[in-house]
Scaffold this active site. Structure first.
Site, mmCIF file in Angstrom:
data_model
loop_
_atom_site.group_PDB
_atom_site.id
_atom_site.type_symbol
_atom_site.label_atom_id
_atom_site.label_comp_id
_atom_site.label_asym_id
_atom_site.label_seq_id
_atom_site.Cartn_x
_atom_site.Cartn_y
_atom_site.Cartn_z
ATOM 1 N N HIS A 34 2.761 3.208 -2.339
ATOM 2 C CA HIS A 34 3.344 3.831 -0.958
ATOM 3 C C HIS A 34 2.138 4.856 -0.572
ATOM 4 O O HIS A 34 2.679 6.183 -0.187
ATOM 5 C CB HIS A 34 4.704 4.587 -1.593
ATOM 6 C CG HIS A 34 5.625 3.480 -1.896
ATOM 7 N ND1 HIS A 34 6.264 2.848 -0.713
ATOM 8 C CD2 HIS A 34 6.032 2.947 -2.893
ATOM 9 C CE1 HIS A 34 7.255 2.110 -1.210
ATOM 10 N NE2 HIS A 34 6.973 2.076 -2.422
ATOM 11 N N ASP A 179 -1.944 -6.568 1.675
ATOM 12 C CA ASP A 179 -1.863 -7.820 1.361
ATOM 13 C C ASP A 179 -2.683 -8.668 1.855
ATOM 14 O O ASP A 179 -3.452 -9.613 1.070
ATOM 15 C CB ASP A 179 -0.278 -8.270 1.376
ATOM 16 C CG ASP A 179 0.741 -7.348 0.740
ATOM 17 O OD1 ASP A 179 0.186 -6.391 0.102
ATOM 18 O OD2 ASP A 179 2.194 -7.453 1.125
#
Ligand code: ADP
Ligand code: MG
Length: 393
Positions: A34, A179
């Protein structure tokens, strides 16, 4: 599943031989959770499992999609590429093909193709099967459509951007770049210290003699949904606004732990304060973890991972019972250097550093604790850090 078996499956599906074959990996984030949308860095590595794509041209001007993991088959005329309804899995591929043409006008889809996918990333575990599928598709179709950057590093970054745009526009998931970036830029036995804002990155060798990275899957149905995610994004924004009263900043990642002591009093919203405290601490921990790894201080790296979990549990509040049970059980095992949740949170996986001789004890103890406390069965994978996207043949 061997590549030979995949080729046979292709022949069975389409009645012809495979022309080309590609692979792109899933990823696990070692630390830096995060932080991405707060201007901070992440530290993922590519895994040896991922998505394979086998293709051959067809003369019918259609894209035929089949997957060894999914029952649905799709056939889309190349003149009618657009998002398909009902969360069709082909969207993760179709979007890439359209976006390549949009971002690179010289790229042309001049033929139909038959495609077969196979993936061995555990489904829905937060190890990014979707990014693997996008990046493998972007790799194959940039080549087929006649656009490729001569600079390999830039080319891989562009493949990640194509994949991310596909995830946004065709899957409706407003993900960051981590990702797809890890899937495209991964390097064997290295992790990627990445600033998600600037996309500057460094490959850092992961030398863990006698220690393994172990991924444990909660198999929990709980996920970080877009509501909880958007709440966190908003709370961090509130913190930035309130801090700006005493110190002008653009994002939380600009703050060091020393700055924090001076500005925390300016945040009147107690939830926003907790969220910001996690981000400031996590950015510093991630930088410290990269340094620790470079110096071979693996025990300290492990401590930072554990501290990351505690902060995600207490301040960011994105862990939940399943992830906490796994991490807290892991911390009790002799020979575990550190353990934390990885990915967005609530469900998904933990990542742990475990000494070789402790792996069996780890699996037995953590597995038993987890089943007793949650009624669920955990799965364990000893991770191999692999290369980014590649053409196989
Ligand atoms: P993850 O955390 O694994 O990325 P997502 O929900 O983002 O989870 O993506 C999973 C989706 O990606 C699946 O529901 C499916 O639509 C698609 N997908 C991933 N791998 C494959 C595959 N091998 N074949 C077909 N679809 C796949
Ligand atoms: Mg995904």
């Amino acid at each position: 599943m061997t590549t030979q078996e995949m080729k046979m499956a292709f022949e069975q599906a389409y009645g012809k031989q495979v022309e080309k074959m590609y692979f792109s990996p899933g990823r696990v984030n070692l630390i830096g959770e995060h932080t991405d949308y707060n201007g901070g860095c992440v530290f993922p590595c590519a895994l040896s499992f991922g998505a394979w794509l086998l293709i051959a041209k067809n003369a019918d001007r259609v894209l035929r999609f089949q997957s060894m993991n999914m029952p649905q088959k799709y056939e889309i005329p190349i003149s009618e590429i657009q998002p398909q309804p009902d969360k069709a899995w082909c969207n993760y591929a179709l979007g890439c093909i359209e976006i390549i043409a949009r971002r690179h006008p010289e790229a042309k889809l001049e033929s139909g193709y038959d495609l077969l996918y196979y993936g061995n990333v555990p489904a829905g575990a937060g190890l990014s099967s979707s990014a693997a599928m996008e990046v493998v598709t972007a790799r194959a179709f940039t080549e087929e459509m006649g656009w490729k950057d001569a600079d390999d590093k830039k080319y891989r970054t562009e493949l990640a951007l194509i994949g991310q745009a596909c995830e946004h526009e065709y899957a409706g998931v407003m993900c960051g770049i981590m990702d797809q970036f890890a899937s495209a830029q991964g390097k064997k036995d290295h992790a990627i210290y990445l600033n998600c804002d600037t996309m500057e990155f460094e490959h850092v060798p992961v030398k863990l003699e006698g220690i393994k990275v172990v991924i444990t899957n909660t198999h929990s149905p709980h996920h970080l949904d877009s509501g909880a995610y958007n709440d966190r994004v908003r709370q961090c924004k509130t913190a930035v606004e309130q801090i700006c009263k005493v110190k002008p900043i653009k994002c939380l990642a600009e703050l060091t732990p020393e700055d924090w002591k001076e500005v925390e009093g300016a945040i009147s919203d107690p939830i926003a304060k907790k969220r910001a405290r996690h981000v400031v601490g996590e950015v510093a921990r991630t930088a410290a973890a990269v340094e620790a790894l470079k110096k071979g201080e693996i025990a300290y790296f492990g401590e930072l991972m554990t501290a990351s979990h505690v902060s995600l549990r207490d301040d960011y509040e994105v862990t939940g019972k399943e992830l906490d049970t796994l991490a807290e059980a892991a911390w009790q095992v002799e020979g575990v250097l550190g353990s934390r949740m990885t990915g967005g949170g609530f469900g998904g996986c933990t990542v742990s550093l475990v000494k070789d001789e402790a792996i069996e004890d780890f699996k037995a103890f953590v597995g038993k604790e987890y089943e007793e406390k949650t009624g669920l069965k955990a799965d364990f994978y000893v991770a191999e850090i692999g290369n980014g996207v590649m053409r196989l043949e």
